[in-house]
Design a protein around this motif. Structure first.
Motif, PDB file in Angstrom:
ATOM      1  N   ASP A 110      -8.294  12.194  13.909  1.00 11.98           N
ATOM      2  CA  ASP A 110      -7.561  10.947  13.726  1.00 11.98           C
ATOM      3  C   ASP A 110      -6.499  10.850  14.814  1.00 11.98           C
ATOM      4  O   ASP A 110      -5.388  11.360  14.652  1.00 11.98           O
ATOM      5  CB  ASP A 110      -6.912  10.880  12.345  1.00 11.98           C
ATOM      6  CG  ASP A 110      -6.184   9.552  12.101  1.00 11.98           C
ATOM      7  OD1 ASP A 110      -6.179   8.677  13.000  1.00 11.98           O
ATOM      8  OD2 ASP A 110      -5.611   9.396  11.001  1.00 11.98           O
ATOM      9  N   PRO A 111      -6.826  10.222  15.941  1.00 17.28           N
ATOM     10  CA  PRO A 111      -5.867  10.185  17.049  1.00 17.28           C
ATOM     11  C   PRO A 111      -4.625   9.354  16.756  1.00 17.28           C
ATOM     12  O   PRO A 111      -3.658   9.409  17.509  1.00 17.28           O
ATOM     13  CB  PRO A 111      -6.675   9.571  18.195  1.00 17.28           C
ATOM     14  CG  PRO A 111      -7.717   8.754  17.519  1.00 17.28           C
ATOM     15  CD  PRO A 111      -8.053   9.501  16.249  1.00 17.28           C
ATOM     16  N   PHE A 112      -4.624   8.608  15.663  1.00 16.51           N
ATOM     17  CA  PHE A 112      -3.485   7.749  15.359  1.00 16.51           C
ATOM     18  C   PHE A 112      -2.427   8.434  14.495  1.00 16.51           C
ATOM     19  O   PHE A 112      -1.338   7.894  14.314  1.00 16.51           O
ATOM     20  CB  PHE A 112      -3.958   6.462  14.666  1.00 16.51           C
ATOM     21  CG  PHE A 112      -4.862   5.660  15.547  1.00 16.51           C
ATOM     22  CD1 PHE A 112      -4.363   4.942  16.621  1.00 16.51           C
ATOM     23  CD2 PHE A 112      -6.234   5.634  15.319  1.00 16.51           C
ATOM     24  CE1 PHE A 112      -5.187   4.211  17.452  1.00 16.51           C
ATOM     25  CE2 PHE A 112      -7.077   4.905  16.145  1.00 16.51           C
ATOM     26  CZ  PHE A 112      -6.548   4.187  17.213  1.00 16.51           C
ATOM     27  N   VAL A 113      -2.716   9.624  13.979  1.00 20.94           N
ATOM     28  CA  VAL A 113      -1.760  10.326  13.131  1.00 20.94           C
ATOM     29  C   VAL A 113      -0.492  10.599  13.948  1.00 20.94           C
ATOM     30  O   VAL A 113      -0.537  10.913  15.127  1.00 20.94           O
ATOM     31  CB  VAL A 113      -2.359  11.624  12.548  1.00 20.94           C
ATOM     32  CG1 VAL A 113      -2.588  12.678  13.611  1.00 20.94           C
ATOM     33  CG2 VAL A 113      -1.494  12.175  11.436  1.00 20.94           C
ATOM     34  N   SER A 114       0.642  10.408  13.312  1.00 21.73           N
ATOM     35  CA  SER A 114       1.963  10.637  13.922  1.00 21.73           C
ATOM     36  C   SER A 114       2.246   9.715  15.097  1.00 21.73           C
ATOM     37  O   SER A 114       2.998  10.060  15.996  1.00 21.73           O
ATOM     38  CB  SER A 114       2.116  12.099  14.364  1.00 21.73           C
ATOM     39  OG  SER A 114       1.998  12.958  13.268  1.00 21.73           O
ATOM     40  N   THR A 115       1.629   8.554  15.117  1.00 20.90           N
ATOM     41  CA  THR A 115       1.904   7.545  16.140  1.00 20.90           C
ATOM     42  C   THR A 115       2.377   6.282  15.442  1.00 20.90           C
ATOM     43  O   THR A 115       2.266   6.171  14.214  1.00 20.90           O
ATOM     44  CB  THR A 115       0.647   7.205  16.983  1.00 20.90           C
ATOM     45  OG1 THR A 115      -0.244   6.409  16.201  1.00 20.90           O
ATOM     46  CG2 THR A 115      -0.058   8.461  17.496  1.00 20.90           C
ATOM     47  N   PRO A 116       2.871   5.307  16.193  1.00 22.35           N
ATOM     48  CA  PRO A 116       3.283   4.058  15.556  1.00 22.35           C
ATOM     49  C   PRO A 116       2.134   3.323  14.866  1.00 22.35           C
ATOM     50  O   PRO A 116       2.366   2.422  14.083  1.00 22.35           O
ATOM     51  CB  PRO A 116       3.815   3.220  16.728  1.00 22.35           C
ATOM     52  CG  PRO A 116       4.193   4.212  17.753  1.00 22.35           C
ATOM     53  CD  PRO A 116       3.236   5.347  17.604  1.00 22.35           C
ATOM     54  N   PHE A 117       0.897   3.727  15.144  1.00 19.10           N
ATOM     55  CA  PHE A 117      -0.259   3.046  14.559  1.00 19.10           C
ATOM     56  C   PHE A 117      -0.864   3.826  13.400  1.00 19.10           C
ATOM     57  O   PHE A 117      -1.939   3.496  12.918  1.00 19.10           O
ATOM     58  CB  PHE A 117      -1.309   2.769  15.637  1.00 19.10           C
ATOM     59  CG  PHE A 117      -0.768   1.872  16.715  1.00 19.10           C
ATOM     60  CD1 PHE A 117      -0.690   0.502  16.519  1.00 19.10           C
ATOM     61  CD2 PHE A 117      -0.297   2.392  17.901  1.00 19.10           C
ATOM     62  CE1 PHE A 117      -0.174  -0.333  17.491  1.00 19.10           C
ATOM     63  CE2 PHE A 117       0.231   1.568  18.884  1.00 19.10           C
ATOM     64  CZ  PHE A 117       0.287   0.204  18.679  1.00 19.10           C
ATOM     65  N   ASP A 118      -0.178   4.861  12.941  1.00 18.97           N
ATOM     66  CA  ASP A 118      -0.610   5.633  11.782  1.00 18.97           C
ATOM     67  C   ASP A 118      -0.467   4.740  10.552  1.00 18.97           C
ATOM     68  O   ASP A 118       0.584   4.150  10.322  1.00 18.97           O
ATOM     69  CB  ASP A 118       0.263   6.874  11.642  1.00 18.97           C
ATOM     70  CG  ASP A 118      -0.286   7.892  10.660  1.00 18.97           C
ATOM     71  OD1 ASP A 118      -1.387   7.680  10.112  1.00 18.97           O
ATOM     72  OD2 ASP A 118       0.388   8.918  10.451  1.00 18.97           O
ATOM     73  N   LEU A 119      -1.535   4.584   9.805  1.00 22.51           N
ATOM     74  CA  LEU A 119      -1.504   3.728   8.613  1.00 22.51           C
ATOM     75  C   LEU A 119      -1.084   4.532   7.401  1.00 22.51           C
ATOM     76  O   LEU A 119      -1.412   5.710   7.275  1.00 22.51           O
ATOM     77  CB  LEU A 119      -2.882   3.111   8.372  1.00 22.51           C
ATOM     78  CG  LEU A 119      -3.404   2.181   9.467  1.00 22.51           C
ATOM     79  CD1 LEU A 119      -4.817   1.737   9.152  1.00 22.51           C
ATOM     80  CD2 LEU A 119      -2.485   0.982   9.625  1.00 22.51           C
ATOM     81  N   PRO A 120      -0.371   3.897   6.481  1.00 19.43           N
ATOM     82  CA  PRO A 120      -0.018   4.609   5.252  1.00 19.43           C
ATOM     83  C   PRO A 120      -1.281   4.927   4.462  1.00 19.43           C
ATOM     84  O   PRO A 120      -2.299   4.248   4.604  1.00 19.43           O
ATOM     85  CB  PRO A 120       0.871   3.624   4.499  1.00 19.43           C
ATOM     86  CG  PRO A 120       0.625   2.291   5.108  1.00 19.43           C
ATOM     87  CD  PRO A 120       0.095   2.519   6.495  1.00 19.43           C
ATOM     88  N   PRO A 121      -1.226   5.965   3.642  1.00 18.13           N
ATOM     89  CA  PRO A 121      -2.409   6.291   2.833  1.00 18.13           C
ATOM     90  C   PRO A 121      -2.822   5.104   1.987  1.00 18.13           C
ATOM     91  O   PRO A 121      -1.983   4.348   1.501  1.00 18.13           O
ATOM     92  CB  PRO A 121      -1.939   7.459   1.948  1.00 18.13           C
ATOM     93  CG  PRO A 121      -0.671   7.945   2.560  1.00 18.13           C
ATOM     94  CD  PRO A 121      -0.103   6.831   3.376  1.00 18.13           C
ATOM     95  N   ALA A 122      -4.130   4.928   1.829  1.00 13.67           N
ATOM     96  CA  ALA A 122      -4.651   3.835   1.018  1.00 13.67           C
ATOM     97  C   ALA A 122      -4.238   4.035  -0.426  1.00 13.67           C
ATOM     98  O   ALA A 122      -4.272   5.146  -0.951  1.00 13.67           O
ATOM     99  CB  ALA A 122      -6.175   3.774   1.137  1.00 13.67           C
ATOM    100  N   GLN A 123      -3.838   2.949  -1.063  1.00 16.13           N
ATOM    101  CA  GLN A 123      -3.477   2.990  -2.475  1.00 16.13           C
ATOM    102  C   GLN A 123      -4.759   2.913  -3.293  1.00 16.13           C
ATOM    103  O   GLN A 123      -5.638   2.115  -2.995  1.00 16.13           O
ATOM    104  CB  GLN A 123      -2.565   1.804  -2.821  1.00 16.13           C
ATOM    105  CG  GLN A 123      -1.240   1.818  -2.070  1.00 16.13           C
ATOM    106  CD  GLN A 123      -0.359   2.999  -2.452  1.00 16.13           C
ATOM    107  OE1 GLN A 123      -0.350   3.414  -3.604  1.00 16.13           O
ATOM    108  NE2 GLN A 123       0.323   3.548  -1.482  1.00 16.13           N
ATOM    109  N   PRO A 124      -4.875   3.738  -4.316  1.00 16.45           N
ATOM    110  CA  PRO A 124      -6.074   3.651  -5.159  1.00 16.45           C
ATOM    111  C   PRO A 124      -6.163   2.274  -5.805  1.00 16.45           C
ATOM    112  O   PRO A 124      -5.154   1.675  -6.165  1.00 16.45           O
ATOM    113  CB  PRO A 124      -5.877   4.740  -6.231  1.00 16.45           C
ATOM    114  CG  PRO A 124      -4.560   5.374  -5.971  1.00 16.45           C
ATOM    115  CD  PRO A 124      -3.925   4.725  -4.773  1.00 16.45           C
TER     116      PRO A 124
END
Length: 128
Positions: A110-124
């Motif tokens: 996941d190249p986006f982890v820890s970047t401004p484009f990291d998405l919050p975890p999906a809500q169930p």
């Protein structure tokens, strides 16, 4: 750091992909407007703090080096804003280490982890 998840706030983080911000820097004493993304301004301020320079000093030196390269290569002129972005990426790339990448969670698909484009975890999904 406060320990709170920065993604919980609705306000854009300073690292968000948002419009350019103009600031005036003095190149060799002459005011010049420079437009960069907020994350680049933040990085430039951090680098200047670490290197014990002002933004004006660093930008003047960078402009001098840029002009020198342009004269030697007789190449296409590069904007100062573009040169600042390339400088910042180069500065941080040189400082990047395997240990730092591991701490940031990089290299796990996941190249986006820890970047401004990291998405919050999906809500169930809530069952209706």
């Amino acid at each position: 750091m406060s320990g709170q998840d920065s993604r919980a706030s609705n306000a854009p983080s300073p690292l968000s992909a948002i419009p350019l911000v103009a600031r005036t820097v003095k190149l060799f004493g002459h005011p010049t407007q420079l437009r960069l993304e907020p994350s680049y301004w933040e990085a430039l301020d951090d680098i200047c703090h670490r290197e014990d320079l002002t933004v004006d000093e660093l930008c003047s030196d960078l402009k001098d080096r840029l002009d020198s390269q342009s004269r030697r290569s007789r190449g296409v002129a590069v904007s100062l804003a573009n040169a600042v972005r390339v400088f910042i990426v180069g500065y941080y790339r040189k400082a990047a280490t395997e240990k730092g990448h591991d701490r940031a969670g990089h290299g796990r698909g996941d190249p986006f982890v820890s970047t401004p484009f990291d998405l919050p975890p999906a809500q169930p999904a809530k069952e209706g």
